[in-house]
Design a protein around this motif. Sequence first.
Motif, PDB file in Angstrom:
ATOM      1  N   UNK A 132       0.894  -1.236  -0.007  1.00 31.50           N
ATOM      2  CA  UNK A 132       0.036   0.025  -0.120  1.00 31.50           C
ATOM      3  C   UNK A 132       0.723   1.235  -0.009  1.00 31.50           C
ATOM      4  N   UNK A 133       1.945   1.104   0.749  1.00 27.47           N
ATOM      5  CA  UNK A 133       2.975   2.461   0.871  1.00 27.47           C
ATOM      6  C   UNK A 133       3.529   2.627  -0.811  1.00 27.47           C
ATOM      7  N   UNK A 144      17.501   2.459  -0.452  1.00 26.86           N
ATOM      8  CA  UNK A 144      17.203   1.491   0.504  1.00 26.86           C
ATOM      9  C   UNK A 144      18.733   1.575   1.448  1.00 26.86           C
ATOM     10  N   UNK A 145      18.495   1.519   2.469  1.00 25.30           N
ATOM     11  CA  UNK A 145      19.743   1.559   3.639  1.00 25.30           C
ATOM     12  C   UNK A 145      19.512   0.654   4.722  1.00 25.30           C
ATOM     13  N   UNK A 188      14.815  13.584   0.238  1.00 19.84           N
ATOM     14  CA  UNK A 188      13.567  13.899   0.111  1.00 19.84           C
ATOM     15  C   UNK A 188      13.249  14.800  -0.834  1.00 19.84           C
ATOM     16  N   UNK A 189      14.381  16.010  -0.796  1.00 21.00           N
ATOM     17  CA  UNK A 189      14.035  17.362  -1.552  1.00 21.00           C
ATOM     18  C   UNK A 189      14.297  16.780  -2.977  1.00 21.00           C
ATOM     19  N   UNK A 190      15.186  15.692  -3.558  1.00 20.28           N
ATOM     20  CA  UNK A 190      14.912  15.198  -4.648  1.00 20.28           C
ATOM     21  C   UNK A 190      14.188  14.041  -5.293  1.00 20.28           C
ATOM     22  N   UNK A 191      13.208  14.016  -4.228  1.00 24.14           N
ATOM     23  CA  UNK A 191      11.950  13.015  -4.818  1.00 24.14           C
ATOM     24  C   UNK A 191      12.171  11.584  -4.566  1.00 24.14           C
ATOM     25  N   UNK A 192      13.038  11.141  -3.628  1.00 22.89           N
ATOM     26  CA  UNK A 192      13.144   9.708  -3.394  1.00 22.89           C
ATOM     27  C   UNK A 192      12.283   9.156  -2.103  1.00 22.89           C
ATOM     28  N   UNK A 193      11.759   7.938  -2.505  1.00 19.34           N
ATOM     29  CA  UNK A 193      11.287   7.185  -1.209  1.00 19.34           C
ATOM     30  C   UNK A 193      12.495   6.597  -0.443  1.00 19.34           C
ATOM     31  N   UNK A 194      12.391   6.716   0.939  1.00 19.64           N
ATOM     32  CA  UNK A 194      13.659   6.185   1.639  1.00 19.64           C
ATOM     33  C   UNK A 194      12.993   5.155   2.503  1.00 19.64           C
ATOM     34  N   UNK A 195      13.699   3.814   2.283  1.00 18.29           N
ATOM     35  CA  UNK A 195      13.253   2.715   2.837  1.00 18.29           C
ATOM     36  C   UNK A 195      14.702   2.218   3.703  1.00 18.29           C
ATOM     37  N   UNK A 196      14.192   2.010   4.912  1.00 23.46           N
ATOM     38  CA  UNK A 196      15.402   1.304   5.796  1.00 23.46           C
ATOM     39  C   UNK A 196      15.122   0.005   6.160  1.00 23.46           C
ATOM     40  N   UNK A 216      13.723  13.700  10.991  1.00 25.77           N
ATOM     41  CA  UNK A 216      13.648  12.986   9.797  1.00 25.77           C
ATOM     42  C   UNK A 216      12.441  12.069   9.462  1.00 25.77           C
ATOM     43  N   UNK A 217      12.245  11.492   8.492  1.00 30.82           N
ATOM     44  CA  UNK A 217      11.235  10.599   8.091  1.00 30.82           C
ATOM     45  C   UNK A 217      11.727   9.485   7.214  1.00 30.82           C
ATOM     46  N   UNK A 218      11.131   8.247   7.293  1.00 34.86           N
ATOM     47  CA  UNK A 218      11.248   7.388   6.083  1.00 34.86           C
ATOM     48  C   UNK A 218      10.034   6.879   5.784  1.00 34.86           C
ATOM     49  N   UNK A 219      10.305   6.610   4.432  1.00 33.54           N
ATOM     50  CA  UNK A 219       9.046   6.076   3.728  1.00 33.54           C
ATOM     51  C   UNK A 219       8.422   4.988   4.281  1.00 33.54           C
ATOM     52  N   UNK A 220       9.490   3.908   4.471  1.00 33.59           N
ATOM     53  CA  UNK A 220       9.280   2.351   5.028  1.00 33.59           C
ATOM     54  C   UNK A 220      10.287   2.130   5.866  1.00 33.59           C
ATOM     55  N   UNK A 221       9.759   1.210   7.016  1.00 28.88           N
ATOM     56  CA  UNK A 221      10.731   0.735   7.697  1.00 28.88           C
ATOM     57  C   UNK A 221      10.369  -1.015   8.072  1.00 28.88           C
ATOM     58  N   UNK A 222      11.254  -1.837   7.498  1.00 26.13           N
ATOM     59  CA  UNK A 222      11.235  -3.186   7.379  1.00 26.13           C
ATOM     60  C   UNK A 222      12.348  -3.885   8.455  1.00 26.13           C
ATOM     61  N   UNK A 223      11.793  -4.284   9.331  1.00 26.39           N
ATOM     62  CA  UNK A 223      12.595  -5.052  10.363  1.00 26.39           C
ATOM     63  C   UNK A 223      12.419  -6.523  10.104  1.00 26.39           C
ATOM     64  N   UNK A 224      13.338  -7.272  10.753  1.00 26.85           N
ATOM     65  CA  UNK A 224      13.323  -8.692  10.841  1.00 26.85           C
ATOM     66  C   UNK A 224      13.446  -9.271   9.424  1.00 26.85           C
ATOM     67  N   UNK A 225      14.253  -8.923   8.610  1.00 27.96           N
ATOM     68  CA  UNK A 225      14.545  -9.447   7.238  1.00 27.96           C
ATOM     69  C   UNK A 225      15.025 -10.537   7.226  1.00 27.96           C
TER      70      UNK A 225
END
Length: 292
Positions: A132-133, A144-145, A188-196, A216-225
């Motif tokens: 959905x995000x 991604x980081x 963010x200024x250059x239009x990237x979604x940031x996923x950590x 700061x904000x992140x578009x998505x936060x995925x843990x337990x990969x």
Amino acid sequence: MESNTQFETYIADEIERHDGVAIPIRSGLLHRLLVRRCKCENLHPNPDDEFSQPSVGPSYRIISDYEKKFLNSERVYQNYFMGEEPIVVERIHPDGYMILNGHHRWAAAMRLGYPKIPIQVVNVVHNQEIKEIVQHSEHNKRVTLDLDEVVFYNGKQGQAEKALPFPLNKIYPDRLRLGIPALFRMLEKNGFDIWVYSMNYYSTDYIKALLRKYHLTATGIVTGTSKRTNPEDKKLMEALYVDNYLYTLHLDNAEVSMFDNVANEFRVYPINDPEHWSRDVINIIKELPSYD
């Protein structure tokens, strides 16, 4: 102590009982802080974990090792769980908690008849939420980081951002790597979604709150990969990213990797100045081709 067959039957019954019924419930801050122990019987095996799959199943060698360790700890320290990390769980409806990490330790405690076990309640993002995000994003580029290797300061990457003031530094002990705020703002200024991402089970609320302390904000936060191993799910998620992003950048300590979905190419840009990692990364990204 029940037999292996009896325990496997118990696992199968638990999974069947919650199949089509269980849904995750978001736990508030007080719940996550105050609930530190739980009845073993109120923890439920995760059907997506290899532990619960008949073709793989639990390792009774590992369970046996934990049983011996627990009995020894109880004899020496009067605390069977001494030195162990809590079982990582997510609250679910209609009852109890779903185990995210720690199935074998839970199994050992269950088989030995211990009534309660230490837990850590977390909130995690699920694949449907990720979908959905991505589908509702206004951006067509993704970065991604890895939280532990890149975003958080771990003593191996030069310097850290200034520590948060007391008492926030006690609530949020993780510090950001120097330059992460500047990098995030540039993205963010250059239009990237940031996923950590992280192999560890951080609560998404903790990461969101920590980032907010640095504005700061992140578009998505995925843990337990490390536990997200279902090959079909991985295939579907990769297709989702390809369909919705022109390209994805992955930033690590040594290079910027570019997965170009327009040209169907993979490119690598080395980071030549690790001491000024964020500056090097920002300059690399500024020179990348634009499809806007």
